[in-house]
Motif scaffolding. Structure first.
Motif, mmCIF file in Angstrom:
data_model
loop_
_atom_site.group_PDB
_atom_site.id
_atom_site.type_symbol
_atom_site.label_atom_id
_atom_site.label_comp_id
_atom_site.label_asym_id
_atom_site.label_seq_id
_atom_site.Cartn_x
_atom_site.Cartn_y
_atom_site.Cartn_z
ATOM 1 N N PHE A 77 0.622 -0.896 -0.329
ATOM 2 C CA PHE A 77 0.022 0.060 0.219
ATOM 3 C C PHE A 77 0.633 1.639 0.029
ATOM 4 O O PHE A 77 1.952 1.261 0.476
ATOM 5 N N VAL A 78 0.773 2.523 -1.055
ATOM 6 C CA VAL A 78 0.448 3.656 -0.508
ATOM 7 C C VAL A 78 0.141 4.499 -0.005
ATOM 8 O O VAL A 78 -0.985 4.668 -0.754
ATOM 9 N N LEU A 79 0.549 5.008 0.796
ATOM 10 C CA LEU A 79 -0.437 5.890 1.632
ATOM 11 C C LEU A 79 -0.923 7.722 2.358
ATOM 12 O O LEU A 79 0.884 8.053 2.426
ATOM 13 N N THR A 135 -10.741 1.163 -7.451
ATOM 14 C CA THR A 135 -9.971 1.252 -8.745
ATOM 15 C C THR A 135 -9.507 -0.325 -8.846
ATOM 16 O O THR A 135 -8.736 -1.269 -7.578
ATOM 17 N N PRO A 136 -9.074 -0.662 -9.495
ATOM 18 C CA PRO A 136 -7.395 -1.661 -9.848
ATOM 19 C C PRO A 136 -6.135 -1.299 -9.067
ATOM 20 O O PRO A 136 -5.471 -2.323 -8.290
ATOM 21 N N THR A 137 -6.299 -0.283 -8.648
ATOM 22 C CA THR A 137 -5.179 0.538 -7.729
ATOM 23 C C THR A 137 -5.371 0.891 -6.473
ATOM 24 O O THR A 137 -4.579 1.484 -5.760
ATOM 25 N N SER A 138 -6.792 0.148 -5.968
ATOM 26 C CA SER A 138 -7.204 0.321 -4.429
ATOM 27 C C SER A 138 -7.995 -0.076 -4.041
ATOM 28 O O SER A 138 -8.547 -1.106 -5.179
ATOM 29 N N GLN A 139 -7.944 -0.924 -3.253
ATOM 30 C CA GLN A 139 -8.647 -2.509 -2.051
ATOM 31 C C GLN A 139 -9.428 -1.615 -0.993
ATOM 32 O O GLN A 139 -9.653 -0.758 -0.174
ATOM 33 N N GLU A 140 -11.063 -1.356 -1.252
ATOM 34 C CA GLU A 140 -12.132 -1.196 0.024
ATOM 35 C C GLU A 140 -12.002 -2.121 1.318
ATOM 36 O O GLU A 140 -11.336 -3.602 0.818
ATOM 37 N N GLU A 141 -12.935 -2.002 1.812
ATOM 38 C CA GLU A 141 -12.878 -3.079 3.066
ATOM 39 C C GLU A 141 -12.039 -2.817 3.971
ATOM 40 O O GLU A 141 -11.910 -3.970 5.217
ATOM 41 N N ASN A 174 -15.862 2.905 5.360
ATOM 42 C CA ASN A 174 -15.473 2.514 5.109
ATOM 43 C C ASN A 174 -14.284 2.851 3.814
ATOM 44 O O ASN A 174 -14.327 3.375 2.507
ATOM 45 N N PHE A 175 -13.089 1.977 4.559
ATOM 46 C CA PHE A 175 -11.781 2.943 3.933
ATOM 47 C C PHE A 175 -11.556 2.218 2.252
ATOM 48 O O PHE A 175 -11.393 1.351 1.977
#
Ligand SMILES: [Zn+2]
Ligand SMILES: [Zn+2]
Ligand SMILES: [Zn+2]
Length: 181
Positions: A77-79, A135-141, A174-175
């Protein structure tokens, strides 16, 4: 410089997503978080044992609520940090210098730390995007645990061992967290 490189890469990706969903406000909000941040930090990982987000950039991986130290799995991850709070991004997420997990530091209660006592903030003030489409480069939940105050992945039946006892319990937003492709 590494940070700047990562940020540009994400912005480029963000522009692509806006293009793919022209006219939606939420996508541009997601890009805004990245555009208005001071920078981004990579090497944030999911711990496959306790399911919290932890910083994997040090030799010491940090005490894990499931025993031993955190063990990374999955995406890197890149925050974003340093930006303003918006309707789709929350400030005051911090690195715990004791257990190396990401926890919510806004309130007086800091949450049980697997390294003993409560979490202690160090470093950047992260601004985490929430309630935007993945998106293809982010994850929910990714969720806030109202018991131990860390952010953990809530996408599995097992929600992960909680330092406050039992397993993590999600509350609030939901981040949706950006990661490398
Ligand atoms: Zn862990
Ligand atoms: Zn801690
Ligand atoms: Zn917890």
């Amino acid at each position: 410089m590494y940070d700047e490189f990562s940020r540009r890469q994400l912005l480029k990706a963000g522009v692509g997503f806006i293009g793919a969903a022209a006219g939606t406000v939420v996508f541009s909000d997601f890009a805004t978080v990245l555009a208005e941040s001071s920078g981004v930090q990579d090497r944030w990982r999911f711990c496959r044992k306790c399911q919290a987000m932890f910083f994997n950039g040090y030799d010491n991986k940090g005490a894990c609520a499931a025993g031993g130290v955190h063990e990374p799995a999955g995406y890197e991850f890149v925050l974003p940090y340093g930006g303003p709070e918006t309707p789709n991004a929350q400030r005051d997420w911090r690195f715990c210098g004791k257990c190396q997990a990401m926890f919510f530091n806004r309130e007086a209660v800091k949450g049980a730390c697997p390294a003993g006592g409560t979490h202690k903030a160090a470093g950047f003030n992260f601004v985490l995007p929430h309630d935007v489409p993945p998106t293809p480069t982010s994850q929910e939940e990714w969720r806030f645990c109202h018991k131990c105050r860390v952010i953990f992945f809530n996408g599995f039946d097992n929600t992960g061992t909680c330092a406050a006892g039992g397993t993590h319990e999600g509350a609030g937003y939901n981040f949706v967290l950006p990661h490398y492709p």
